[in-house]
Design a protein around this motif. Structure first.
Motif, PDB file in Angstrom:
ATOM      1  N   ASN A   1       0.819  -1.237   0.000  1.00 38.49           N
ATOM      2  CA  ASN A   1       0.000   0.000   0.000  1.00 38.49           C
ATOM      3  C   ASN A   1       0.844   1.274   0.000  1.00 38.49           C
ATOM      4  N   ILE A   2       1.781   1.348  -0.930  1.00 40.67           N
ATOM      5  CA  ILE A   2       2.643   2.528  -0.996  1.00 40.67           C
ATOM      6  C   ILE A   2       2.040   3.558  -1.960  1.00 40.67           C
ATOM      7  N   SER A   3       1.787   4.767  -1.438  1.00 41.94           N
ATOM      8  CA  SER A   3       1.333   5.872  -2.286  1.00 41.94           C
ATOM      9  C   SER A   3       2.254   7.055  -2.057  1.00 41.94           C
ATOM     10  N   LEU A   4       2.823   7.551  -3.126  1.00 37.40           N
ATOM     11  CA  LEU A   4       3.614   8.781  -3.031  1.00 37.40           C
ATOM     12  C   LEU A   4       3.721   9.402  -4.406  1.00 37.40           C
ATOM     13  N   SER A   5       3.995  10.719  -4.432  1.00 37.59           N
ATOM     14  CA  SER A   5       4.187  11.324  -5.745  1.00 37.59           C
ATOM     15  C   SER A   5       5.371  12.279  -5.724  1.00 37.59           C
ATOM     16  N   VAL A   6       5.946  12.439  -6.910  1.00 37.90           N
ATOM     17  CA  VAL A   6       7.098  13.321  -7.088  1.00 37.90           C
ATOM     18  C   VAL A   6       6.710  14.407  -8.082  1.00 37.90           C
ATOM     19  N   GLN A   7       6.797  15.665  -7.639  1.00 34.67           N
ATOM     20  CA  GLN A   7       6.501  16.799  -8.523  1.00 34.67           C
ATOM     21  C   GLN A   7       7.800  17.304  -9.155  1.00 34.67           C
TER      22      GLN A   7
ATOM     23  N   SER B   1      12.747  11.931  -0.762  1.00 35.37           N
ATOM     24  CA  SER B   1      13.576  10.798  -0.328  1.00 35.37           C
ATOM     25  C   SER B   1      12.723   9.722   0.318  1.00 35.37           C
ATOM     26  N   VAL B   2      13.176   8.492   0.135  1.00 28.64           N
ATOM     27  CA  VAL B   2      12.615   7.378   0.889  1.00 28.64           C
ATOM     28  C   VAL B   2      13.755   6.800   1.720  1.00 28.64           C
ATOM     29  N   VAL B   3      13.574   6.818   3.046  1.00 29.17           N
ATOM     30  CA  VAL B   3      14.583   6.223   3.923  1.00 29.17           C
ATOM     31  C   VAL B   3      13.953   5.021   4.615  1.00 29.17           C
ATOM     32  N   GLY B   4      14.795   4.089   4.998  1.00 32.43           N
ATOM     33  CA  GLY B   4      14.281   2.916   5.688  1.00 32.43           C
ATOM     34  C   GLY B   4      15.421   1.980   5.981  1.00 32.43           C
TER      35      GLY B   4
ATOM     36  N   TRP C   1      22.385  13.032 -16.909  1.00 31.62           N
ATOM     37  CA  TRP C   1      21.893  14.370 -17.253  1.00 31.62           C
ATOM     38  C   TRP C   1      21.758  14.582 -18.752  1.00 31.62           C
ATOM     39  N   ILE C   2      22.583  13.923 -19.537  1.00 32.64           N
ATOM     40  CA  ILE C   2      22.612  14.197 -20.976  1.00 32.64           C
ATOM     41  C   ILE C   2      21.266  13.883 -21.647  1.00 32.64           C
ATOM     42  N   THR C   3      20.472  13.008 -21.035  1.00 38.25           N
ATOM     43  CA  THR C   3      19.182  12.668 -21.644  1.00 38.25           C
ATOM     44  C   THR C   3      18.083  13.656 -21.225  1.00 38.25           C
ATOM     45  N   GLU C   4      18.450  14.676 -20.432  1.00 34.51           N
ATOM     46  CA  GLU C   4      17.494  15.672 -19.952  1.00 34.51           C
ATOM     47  C   GLU C   4      16.227  15.038 -19.384  1.00 34.51           C
ATOM     48  N   PRO C   5      16.397  14.211 -18.333  1.00 35.56           N
ATOM     49  CA  PRO C   5      15.245  13.488 -17.775  1.00 35.56           C
ATOM     50  C   PRO C   5      14.259  14.406 -17.047  1.00 35.56           C
ATOM     51  N   ASP C   6      12.976  13.998 -17.035  1.00 34.90           N
ATOM     52  CA  ASP C   6      11.936  14.676 -16.245  1.00 34.90           C
ATOM     53  C   ASP C   6      12.111  14.350 -14.783  1.00 34.90           C
ATOM     54  N   LEU C   7      12.717  13.190 -14.554  1.00 35.49           N
ATOM     55  CA  LEU C   7      12.784  12.633 -13.210  1.00 35.49           C
ATOM     56  C   LEU C   7      14.137  11.960 -13.062  1.00 35.49           C
ATOM     57  N   ILE C   8      14.812  12.226 -11.954  1.00 31.71           N
ATOM     58  CA  ILE C   8      16.039  11.471 -11.712  1.00 31.71           C
ATOM     59  C   ILE C   8      15.810  10.516 -10.549  1.00 31.71           C
ATOM     60  N   LEU C   9      16.279   9.305 -10.743  1.00 28.31           N
ATOM     61  CA  LEU C   9      16.086   8.237  -9.772  1.00 28.31           C
ATOM     62  C   LEU C   9      17.448   7.840  -9.243  1.00 28.31           C
ATOM     63  N   MET C  10      17.609   7.931  -7.931  1.00 29.22           N
ATOM     64  CA  MET C  10      18.926   7.661  -7.353  1.00 29.22           C
ATOM     65  C   MET C  10      18.793   6.648  -6.229  1.00 29.22           C
ATOM     66  N   ASP C  11      19.504   5.538  -6.365  1.00 30.89           N
ATOM     67  CA  ASP C  11      19.458   4.484  -5.354  1.00 30.89           C
ATOM     68  C   ASP C  11      20.809   4.420  -4.649  1.00 30.89           C
TER      69      ASP C  11
ATOM     70  N   GLY D   1      15.160  21.620 -13.163  1.00 30.03           N
ATOM     71  CA  GLY D   1      13.708  21.646 -12.965  1.00 30.03           C
ATOM     72  C   GLY D   1      13.091  20.262 -12.871  1.00 30.03           C
ATOM     73  N   ALA D   2      13.903  19.207 -12.925  1.00 31.66           N
ATOM     74  CA  ALA D   2      13.379  17.835 -12.880  1.00 31.66           C
ATOM     75  C   ALA D   2      12.887  17.492 -11.471  1.00 31.66           C
ATOM     76  N   GLY D   3      12.075  16.464 -11.389  1.00 31.61           N
ATOM     77  CA  GLY D   3      11.741  15.877 -10.098  1.00 31.61           C
ATOM     78  C   GLY D   3      12.828  14.877  -9.736  1.00 31.61           C
ATOM     79  N   ALA D   4      12.923  14.528  -8.454  1.00 26.96           N
ATOM     80  CA  ALA D   4      13.952  13.560  -8.065  1.00 26.96           C
ATOM     81  C   ALA D   4      13.414  12.642  -6.980  1.00 26.96           C
ATOM     82  N   LEU D   5      13.716  11.374  -7.144  1.00 24.92           N
ATOM     83  CA  LEU D   5      13.394  10.387  -6.110  1.00 24.92           C
ATOM     84  C   LEU D   5      14.701   9.773  -5.650  1.00 24.92           C
ATOM     85  N   PHE D   6      14.955   9.920  -4.368  1.00 25.16           N
ATOM     86  CA  PHE D   6      16.235   9.564  -3.814  1.00 25.16           C
ATOM     87  C   PHE D   6      16.036   8.507  -2.743  1.00 25.16           C
ATOM     88  N   ILE D   7      16.791   7.428  -2.856  1.00 28.88           N
ATOM     89  CA  ILE D   7      16.654   6.308  -1.935  1.00 28.88           C
ATOM     90  C   ILE D   7      17.922   6.233  -1.105  1.00 28.88           C
ATOM     91  N   THR D   8      17.779   6.163   0.201  1.00 26.94           N
ATOM     92  CA  THR D   8      18.985   6.057   1.034  1.00 26.94           C
ATOM     93  C   THR D   8      18.650   5.463   2.394  1.00 26.94           C
TER      94      THR D   8
END
Ligand code: ADP
Ligand code: MG
Length: 275
Positions: free
Chosen positions: A37-43, A49-52, A161-171, A197-204
């Motif tokens: 039941n995970i709900s979250l959004s990235v603008q 960040s998601v920590v755990g 960065w070269i692909t100019e992403p809408d969202l960067i995902l970092m694990d 201006g991208a959104g970012a989801l960061f896992i740590t």
């Protein structure tokens, strides 16, 4: 600061998890539910960040957003549309780099554009520009084995960065670096991310890292079937000076608040009780 390559006014999240559950059907000892039941959004323009604790399902969450893993229940949306297959508007920075050892730095960076466009001369020109932006001017012709761990991380950043992403995902992208290199890289990634201006989801698993970088932090409970145990806003101004940020009283305050939630989950993971 450079103009963002994306408009930051779109209200639609670049990524959204809607009530997602992941069950791995065959683990050798039956099915295993990693997250529930995970709900979250990235603008756009926000770093989430998601920590755990270890094994709580952080990479599982990132892999869903990347489109590498389909939720068993619930849905993933990218820019408002249901994600089918890989998330091609996202760029990735993983724990281990995936550089091709037989390609020079410039060719490794150009690779992701070669796949998309096929104009090799143009790809190389842009790859050189990105290498400069990540502090690797003069290293274009080196092979990965001729670079330090930190420099290889920089190449991985340029590749993203070269692909100019809408969202960067970092694990956990900085976990293999020494403390000083990590700090410098975090500062650089913040600058490039803010100008994109991208959104970012960061896992740590590292709360210091999450507090320094994020606008919002989610805490995952201990597994199995981890849920979101808490959500916190990080009220620290941007741009941030990571070299000094830990001295701010506001930093300590939010750190302590999130830690009181995360600590419980870390203790649960090891079957311990709070003192
Ligand atoms: P984290 O990144 O928080 O350390 P993961 O998301 O990698 O945790 O894993 C969460 C849980 O799911 C762990 O218990 C892990 O062993 C399990 N898991 C991850 N991938 C698989 C898989 N492909 N098959 C079975 N179990 C898995
Ligand atoms: Mg992980």
């Amino acid at each position: 600061m450079a103009e963002p390559y994306l408009s930051t006014d779109a209200a639609v999240p670049v990524a959204r998890l809607d009530d997602c559950t992941v069950t791995f059907p065959d683990t050798g000892s039956g099915a295993y539910t990693a997250v529930r039941n995970i709900s979250l959004s990235v603008q756009r323009g926000k770093l989430i960040s998601v920590v755990g604790p270890t094994g709580s399902g952080k990479s599982t969450i990132l892999n869903m957003v990347a489109g590498l893993l389909r939720p068993s229940a619930g849905a993933v949306y990218v820019n408002g549309s249901r994600l089918q297959g890989l998330n091609r508007s996202a760029g990735y920075l993983f724990q281990q780099d995936t550089l091709l050892p037989w390609r020079k730095a410039v060719d490794n960076v150009a690779l992701s554009l070669d796949y998309r466009r096929g104009d090799k001369a143009e790809s190389r020109k842009q790859a050189r520009e990105w290498l400069k932006k990540v502090g690797l001017a003069g290293f274009e012709e080196r092979y990965p084995a001729q670079l330090s761990g930190g420099q290889r991380r920089r190449i991985a950043m340029a590749q993203m960065w070269i692909t100019e992403p809408d969202l960067i995902l970092m694990d956990e992208p900085f976990s293999s670096l020494d403390a000083q290199t990590r700090l410098i890289m975090q500062q650089e990634i913040l600058q490039l991310w803010q100008s994109s201006g991208a959104g970012a989801l960061f896992i740590t698993h590292d709360l210091d890292e999450a507090v320094s970088l994020s606008d919002e932090i989610f805490v995952l409970s201990s597994g199995p079937a981890s849920t979101l145990a808490g959500r916190f806003d990080v009220p620290l101004e941007r741009p941030r000076d990571l070299l000094d940020i830990k001295r701010l009283p506001e930093y300590q305050e939010i750190y302590d608040e999130v830690w009181s939630c995360l600590k419980q989950e870390v203790l649960n993971t090891y079957g311990l009780k709070s003192a």
